[in-house]
Design a protein around this motif. Sequence first.
Motif, PDB file in Angstrom:
ATOM      1  N   THR A 171       0.812  -1.211   0.000  1.00 48.28           N
ATOM      2  CA  THR A 171       0.000   0.000   0.000  1.00 48.28           C
ATOM      3  C   THR A 171       0.848   1.265   0.000  1.00 48.28           C
ATOM      4  O   THR A 171       0.429   2.295  -0.548  1.00 48.28           O
ATOM      5  CB  THR A 171      -0.923   0.014   1.230  1.00 48.28           C
ATOM      6  OG1 THR A 171      -0.133  -0.116   2.423  1.00 48.28           O
ATOM      7  CG2 THR A 171      -1.908  -1.137   1.170  1.00 48.28           C
ATOM      8  N   LEU A 176       1.892   1.940  -3.580  1.00 45.34           N
ATOM      9  CA  LEU A 176       0.737   2.449  -4.311  1.00 45.34           C
ATOM     10  C   LEU A 176       0.541   3.935  -4.027  1.00 45.34           C
ATOM     11  O   LEU A 176       0.349   4.750  -4.945  1.00 45.34           O
ATOM     12  CB  LEU A 176      -0.532   1.685  -3.899  1.00 45.34           C
ATOM     13  CG  LEU A 176      -0.803   0.325  -4.514  1.00 45.34           C
ATOM     14  CD1 LEU A 176      -2.014  -0.319  -3.848  1.00 45.34           C
ATOM     15  CD2 LEU A 176      -1.029   0.432  -6.016  1.00 45.34           C
ATOM     16  N   GLN A 177       0.589   4.303  -2.763  1.00 43.67           N
ATOM     17  CA  GLN A 177       0.365   5.687  -2.365  1.00 43.67           C
ATOM     18  C   GLN A 177       1.439   6.605  -2.949  1.00 43.67           C
ATOM     19  O   GLN A 177       1.133   7.716  -3.415  1.00 43.67           O
ATOM     20  CB  GLN A 177       0.364   5.784  -0.838  1.00 43.67           C
ATOM     21  CG  GLN A 177       0.037   7.176  -0.312  1.00 43.67           C
ATOM     22  CD  GLN A 177      -0.046   7.201   1.202  1.00 43.67           C
ATOM     23  OE1 GLN A 177       0.206   6.201   1.862  1.00 43.67           O
ATOM     24  NE2 GLN A 177      -0.397   8.357   1.757  1.00 43.67           N
ATOM     25  N   TYR A 193      -1.776   6.148  -6.082  1.00 44.86           N
ATOM     26  CA  TYR A 193      -2.920   5.221  -6.102  1.00 44.86           C
ATOM     27  C   TYR A 193      -3.296   4.805  -4.679  1.00 44.86           C
ATOM     28  O   TYR A 193      -2.538   5.015  -3.732  1.00 44.86           O
ATOM     29  CB  TYR A 193      -2.572   3.959  -6.909  1.00 44.86           C
ATOM     30  CG  TYR A 193      -2.352   4.192  -8.382  1.00 44.86           C
ATOM     31  CD1 TYR A 193      -3.423   4.229  -9.272  1.00 44.86           C
ATOM     32  CD2 TYR A 193      -1.059   4.362  -8.885  1.00 44.86           C
ATOM     33  CE1 TYR A 193      -3.211   4.434 -10.629  1.00 44.86           C
ATOM     34  CE2 TYR A 193      -0.846   4.569 -10.235  1.00 44.86           C
ATOM     35  CZ  TYR A 193      -1.924   4.611 -11.102  1.00 44.86           C
ATOM     36  OH  TYR A 193      -1.711   4.821 -12.439  1.00 44.86           O
ATOM     37  N   THR A 194      -4.467   4.196  -4.567  1.00 43.30           N
ATOM     38  CA  THR A 194      -4.917   3.603  -3.312  1.00 43.30           C
ATOM     39  C   THR A 194      -5.263   2.143  -3.564  1.00 43.30           C
ATOM     40  O   THR A 194      -5.318   1.687  -4.721  1.00 43.30           O
ATOM     41  CB  THR A 194      -6.158   4.323  -2.761  1.00 43.30           C
ATOM     42  OG1 THR A 194      -7.273   4.059  -3.642  1.00 43.30           O
ATOM     43  CG2 THR A 194      -5.925   5.819  -2.657  1.00 43.30           C
ATOM     44  N   ASP A 214      -8.100   0.879  -3.346  1.00 41.20           N
ATOM     45  CA  ASP A 214      -9.345   0.847  -4.120  1.00 41.20           C
ATOM     46  C   ASP A 214      -9.084   0.838  -5.622  1.00 41.20           C
ATOM     47  O   ASP A 214      -9.878   0.299  -6.396  1.00 41.20           O
ATOM     48  CB  ASP A 214     -10.226   2.044  -3.764  1.00 41.20           C
ATOM     49  CG  ASP A 214     -10.809   1.927  -2.363  1.00 41.20           C
ATOM     50  OD1 ASP A 214     -10.836   0.800  -1.824  1.00 41.20           O
ATOM     51  OD2 ASP A 214     -11.217   2.963  -1.803  1.00 41.20           O
ATOM     52  N   ASP A 215      -7.972   1.448  -6.041  1.00 39.35           N
ATOM     53  CA  ASP A 215      -7.658   1.498  -7.474  1.00 39.35           C
ATOM     54  C   ASP A 215      -7.257   0.124  -8.024  1.00 39.35           C
ATOM     55  O   ASP A 215      -7.221  -0.069  -9.243  1.00 39.35           O
ATOM     56  CB  ASP A 215      -6.510   2.483  -7.729  1.00 39.35           C
ATOM     57  CG  ASP A 215      -6.917   3.916  -7.456  1.00 39.35           C
ATOM     58  OD1 ASP A 215      -8.043   4.298  -7.841  1.00 39.35           O
ATOM     59  OD2 ASP A 215      -6.123   4.652  -6.837  1.00 39.35           O
ATOM     60  N   LEU A 216      -6.967  -0.829  -7.132  1.00 41.61           N
ATOM     61  CA  LEU A 216      -6.596  -2.176  -7.575  1.00 41.61           C
ATOM     62  C   LEU A 216      -7.706  -3.198  -7.321  1.00 41.61           C
ATOM     63  O   LEU A 216      -7.498  -4.396  -7.503  1.00 41.61           O
ATOM     64  CB  LEU A 216      -5.316  -2.630  -6.867  1.00 41.61           C
ATOM     65  CG  LEU A 216      -4.015  -2.350  -7.628  1.00 41.61           C
ATOM     66  CD1 LEU A 216      -2.800  -2.725  -6.795  1.00 41.61           C
ATOM     67  CD2 LEU A 216      -3.977  -3.118  -8.946  1.00 41.61           C
ATOM     68  N   GLU A 263      -4.989  -3.126 -16.819  1.00 41.34           N
ATOM     69  CA  GLU A 263      -4.963  -2.030 -15.844  1.00 41.34           C
ATOM     70  C   GLU A 263      -3.851  -2.237 -14.816  1.00 41.34           C
ATOM     71  O   GLU A 263      -3.193  -1.279 -14.392  1.00 41.34           O
ATOM     72  CB  GLU A 263      -6.327  -1.942 -15.153  1.00 41.34           C
ATOM     73  CG  GLU A 263      -7.450  -1.500 -16.092  1.00 41.34           C
ATOM     74  CD  GLU A 263      -8.829  -1.678 -15.502  1.00 41.34           C
ATOM     75  OE1 GLU A 263      -9.719  -0.845 -15.785  1.00 41.34           O
ATOM     76  OE2 GLU A 263      -9.030  -2.645 -14.728  1.00 41.34           O
ATOM     77  N   TYR A 264      -3.654  -3.464 -14.429  1.00 41.47           N
ATOM     78  CA  TYR A 264      -2.576  -3.807 -13.498  1.00 41.47           C
ATOM     79  C   TYR A 264      -1.222  -3.390 -14.071  1.00 41.47           C
ATOM     80  O   TYR A 264      -0.380  -2.817 -13.358  1.00 41.47           O
ATOM     81  CB  TYR A 264      -2.618  -5.315 -13.241  1.00 41.47           C
ATOM     82  CG  TYR A 264      -1.435  -5.898 -12.507  1.00 41.47           C
ATOM     83  CD1 TYR A 264      -1.394  -5.942 -11.117  1.00 41.47           C
ATOM     84  CD2 TYR A 264      -0.360  -6.446 -13.209  1.00 41.47           C
ATOM     85  CE1 TYR A 264      -0.312  -6.501 -10.442  1.00 41.47           C
ATOM     86  CE2 TYR A 264       0.722  -7.014 -12.549  1.00 41.47           C
ATOM     87  CZ  TYR A 264       0.739  -7.034 -11.170  1.00 41.47           C
ATOM     88  OH  TYR A 264       1.825  -7.591 -10.517  1.00 41.47           O
ATOM     89  N   ILE A 283      -0.705   0.409 -13.828  1.00 34.42           N
ATOM     90  CA  ILE A 283      -0.375   0.816 -12.457  1.00 34.42           C
ATOM     91  C   ILE A 283       1.061   0.413 -12.132  1.00 34.42           C
ATOM     92  O   ILE A 283       1.804   1.162 -11.480  1.00 34.42           O
ATOM     93  CB  ILE A 283      -1.368   0.185 -11.456  1.00 34.42           C
ATOM     94  CG1 ILE A 283      -2.769   0.765 -11.671  1.00 34.42           C
ATOM     95  CG2 ILE A 283      -0.915   0.405 -10.011  1.00 34.42           C
ATOM     96  CD1 ILE A 283      -3.859   0.108 -10.852  1.00 34.42           C
TER      97      ILE A 283
END
Length: 436
Positions: A164, A167-168, A172-173, A175-177, A184-185, A188
């Motif tokens: 996490t 991601l941050q 991203y969060t 929730d975005d995954l 999409e993966y 990111i």
Amino acid sequence: MKKLLTILLASFMLLTACSSNSDKSTNASNEGTNGGSTGKKQEITVWAWDKAFNIAAMETAKGIYAQKNADVTINVIENAQDDIIQKLNAGLNSGTTKTLPNIVLIEDYRAQSFLQAYPDSFFALDEFINAADFADYKIGPTSFEGKQYGVPFDSGVAGLYVRTDYLQEAGYTVDDLQDVTWDEYIEIGKAIKEKTGKDMLTQDPNDLGLIRMMIQSAGAWYLQEDGKTPFIANNAALEDAFNTYKNIMDANIVKVISDWSQFVGAFNSGDVASIPTGNWITASVKAEAEQSGKWAIVPFPTLANTASSVHASNLGGSSWYVMNVDGKEAAADFLKETFGSNVDFYQTLVTEIGAIGTLKAAAQGEAYTAPDEFFNGQTTIADLASWTEQIPNVNYGMHTYAVEDILVVEMQNFMNGTELETVLNNAQTQAETQIR
């Protein structure tokens, strides 16, 4: 003459008495062996591998069963999985059952190779367990010709483990995954690599576990539904998975590794931002205590171009089988009372061993719904259990590893520029030639 007749008559009566006593002794011995009224203990032998997981689970079951069945002795013998396979094949091929156990653990990917080759050597369990009580995807590998032979054990349900904090840092969060496609993966992953310098995942070029998970998410496999006929060419899900795998590798978001220690070392050292794999990796992730609060588990990504692909898949898992030898009923009853129905037992397994079972009713237990502080209070077990029920049921058949030996080579050809259609056609031809 009278003395001679008297001696002969006495001898005859003595022989008759001895014969009668001998028969009674033999019958008494047989009654004891078959669980009769003599009180002789019944012995059950179990073969399994992995002392910290499968053996520990069986020892726990043994302790629970002994509380009400003190007359049953259960001997759990640890063997490497390869040794179990070799010993089973040797015993079954020879037709000799003396060397075989009462209960044996078999990996789900290998189960059909035994059930189809030696159906009379396994004891059907339909009268002891209800197959509908277990996750649907487990029934494919554990049944044959309408009969249930295996007691489904652990779930190999796959999840996407994510950092996490990475991601941050990339904007991203978690929730975005949630519920993303592999396309999409990848996007990111590119952003994380650009912002943090960290790769998105590891990959061993000689391990196609990722392909395996991708195609099962779509309800597809390397073989037709009969579990025997190669289904490689014109397999739309496999084509999508091959293309997706290449896109992942070409995106420069992969840390290439070559063995288990490098795999675990990559995420424990913080070199990768995610791990798409089976839930059995949880203990290895949590082994790095300093990373507590920095991980989450989200649903498995779907194949972008395959409509049947769902956010659930599987990697690994095994089940318990009863051999068709003396003592099979006692062995079946033992499994029935533990792995086959005992919800409290499964709470103990998930708490003390980390084994997520596939008995549906177990998911409602307290241990399954408890928050995990390592994962920021996420109810990870409940999430994984719910995804287990969504895994598509496929027939792994008899040749999973034989097909993958072929596909590993053809994947490298694909990565080096050979057209996908050519690659899969070549693999189909090889499989039809080599697999019987």
